[in-house]
Design an enzyme around this catalytic site. Structure first.
Site, PDB file in Angstrom:
ATOM      1  N   GLU A  58       0.514  -0.901   0.463  1.00  0.00           N
ATOM      2  CA  GLU A  58       0.172   0.211  -0.090  1.00  0.00           C
ATOM      3  C   GLU A  58       0.942   1.496   0.489  1.00  0.00           C
ATOM      4  OE1 GLU A  58      -3.169   0.687  -0.915  1.00  0.00           O
ATOM      5  OE2 GLU A  58      -3.502  -2.054  -0.351  1.00  0.00           O
ATOM      6  N   TYR A 142      -6.442   5.981   4.429  1.00  0.00           N
ATOM      7  CA  TYR A 142      -6.692   5.149   3.498  1.00  0.00           C
ATOM      8  C   TYR A 142      -5.648   4.104   4.103  1.00  0.00           C
ATOM      9  CZ  TYR A 142      -5.817   2.747  -0.428  1.00  0.00           C
ATOM     10  OH  TYR A 142      -5.117   1.088  -1.231  1.00  0.00           O
ATOM     11  N   ASP A 160      -9.871   6.040  -1.971  1.00  0.00           N
ATOM     12  CA  ASP A 160      -8.209   6.471  -2.435  1.00  0.00           C
ATOM     13  C   ASP A 160      -8.385   6.831  -3.528  1.00  0.00           C
ATOM     14  OD1 ASP A 160      -8.539   3.689  -3.910  1.00  0.00           O
ATOM     15  OD2 ASP A 160      -7.059   3.867  -4.448  1.00  0.00           O
TER      16      ASP A 160
END
Length: 413
Positions: A58, A142, A160
């Site tokens: 991520e 996020y 996102d």
């Protein structure tokens, strides 16, 4: 207090939410891309290793395309398969592996957070989005939601860039999608939609849809598994969404999620009317004089001087050829003199500007800077003593240069 948005912008029908989840997850099971972090997250039984594997992916995927990330991710996980391995690495090693991936502070913060987990949390990753965001440096809302849902099954949504685009089209959200108030509404929507039994898969499916089907410029609406829930698609198809109030009837200017009255629906854009963003500021222009200093090494091969950038700011901690920022609109002769003065401070001996050979200019675009490097070269005879009080520096061969933690811009130079 601002008026709440009308129900047409929300997911208020439980039957529709159930159908959307079902359709999206069925599509994801059929069409998802085979990505290394997904395989690791699915196969890794150890919860901490699983969380770490998702976390690395991520962070790398922030601001960087999947195709670019795959090789970096594979090399990273081979070198540092656990939090403990990363915590023991040096920042130099991290920067070397990260070189070319951009936004270098991401790698630095990832390692700092890994060290914190090992030293302060007994090597155990936090298990909820709230704790991940609170305890790990560099982990925002996020990233915390993604790790918690994919690794630990927490039923929390994620928002996102891809999810913003999908949600704005599904519910005709035409207000500025980068504004904090609109982002909060989108988080609320994501948390309503997320599938309670498969939250990680659902969040990845929503992001996958935005990355492969509901793309910015030419969305593949015919292939979309949730088009029947998409108000922008209905609007494109019928001109006006059937049995649903039109955007213009949504509160006559005071709806927080509608486009401003000055930006009506543009039928030529169709679905891509959404999302809308405030105009981006143009990147600021910068000029930098850079000198490739070359000497003959002890084995006869040429060597080049590189120096380390400061530990904070743009390209923090990376290595570069000696460089000095320039004022705009300087004459070439003046630019050459500025660079000669800078090099003189390094080498502690007079430096004639005319000895610098102009090679050319290299342009490199950072997210917020349009950078021009004015490149000079200088061949040195004999040894040079560098001032140890200045930044760290070293002489490297061409191969050593490419193996060092240098930016893409310096490789262009």
């Amino acid at each position: 207090a601002p008026a709440p948005p009308p129900a047409r912008h929300l997911f208020s029908d439980p039957a529709e939410v159930e159908a959307l989840r079902r359709n999206l997850l069925a599509w994801y099971d059929r069409c998802k891309r085979d990505l290394p972090w997904r395989a690791l997250a699915a196969a890794e039984p150890d919860a901490d290793r699983r969380g770490y594997a998702v976390w690395v992916s991520e962070i790398m995927l922030q601001q960087t395309q999947v195709a670019t990330v795959i090789d970096y991710y594979t090399r990273w996980m081979q070198k540092w398969p656990t939090l403990q391995a990363l915590a023991q690495a040096s920042l130099e090693e991290v920067n070397e592996l990260w070189a070319g991936l951009g936004y270098y502070s991401r790698g630095k913060r990832l390692q700092e957070a890994a060290r914190k987990v090992v030293s302060e949390l007994a090597g155990q990753m936090p298990r909820t989005a709230e704790e991940l965001q609170k305890l790990l440096p560099g982990v925002g809302r996020y990233t915390a939601g993604a790790i918690a849902s994919i690794s630990y099954g927490q039923a929390t949504g994620v928002v996102d860039g891809n999810v913003i685009r999908v949600l704005c089209r599904l519910r005709c959200v035409g207000a500025d999608s980068s504004s904090p108030a609109v982002i909060d509404w989108l988080w609320d929507m994501a948390n309503v939609l997320v599938d309670r039994s498969r939250p990680g898969d659902f969040n990845q499916a929503l992001m996958e849809l935005g990355a492969t089907v509901c793309v910015p410029k030419s969305p593949l609406c015919g292939e979309c598994p949730v088009k029947q829930h998409c108000q922008a698609w209905r609007r494109k198809l019928f001109g006006k969404a059937p049995s649903v109030p039109d955007v213009e009837d949504c509160g006559v200017g005071d709806c927080p999620l509608c486009p401003p009255a000055t930006e009506p629906w543009d039928s030529s854009l169709g679905v891509t009317n959404f999302p809308r963003k405030a105009a981006k500021k143009p990147p600021r222009a910068m000029r930098t004089a850079t000198c490739v200093l070359e000497r003959r090494g002890c084995h006869g091969a040429p060597e080049y001087l590189i120096v380390q950038r400061p530990s904070s700011g743009l390209l923090a901690g990376l290595w570069e050829f000696p460089s000095v920022p320039l004022a705009q609109d300087l004459q070439e002769e003046k630019e050459r003199e500025e660079l000669a003065d800078y090099l003189q401070a390094w080498m502690g001996r007079p430096m004639a500007a005319k000895g610098l050979q102009f090679i050319g200019e290299v342009i490199h675009i950072f997210s917020h800077i349009h950078q021009t490097y004015v490149v000079y070269s200088l061949h040195l005879d004999g040894d040079v003593t560098l001032d140890p009080a200045l930044s760290p520096s070293r002489w490297v061969t061409e191969d050593e240069f490419h193996a060092s933690a240098v930016s893409t811009a310096m490789k262009k130079v």
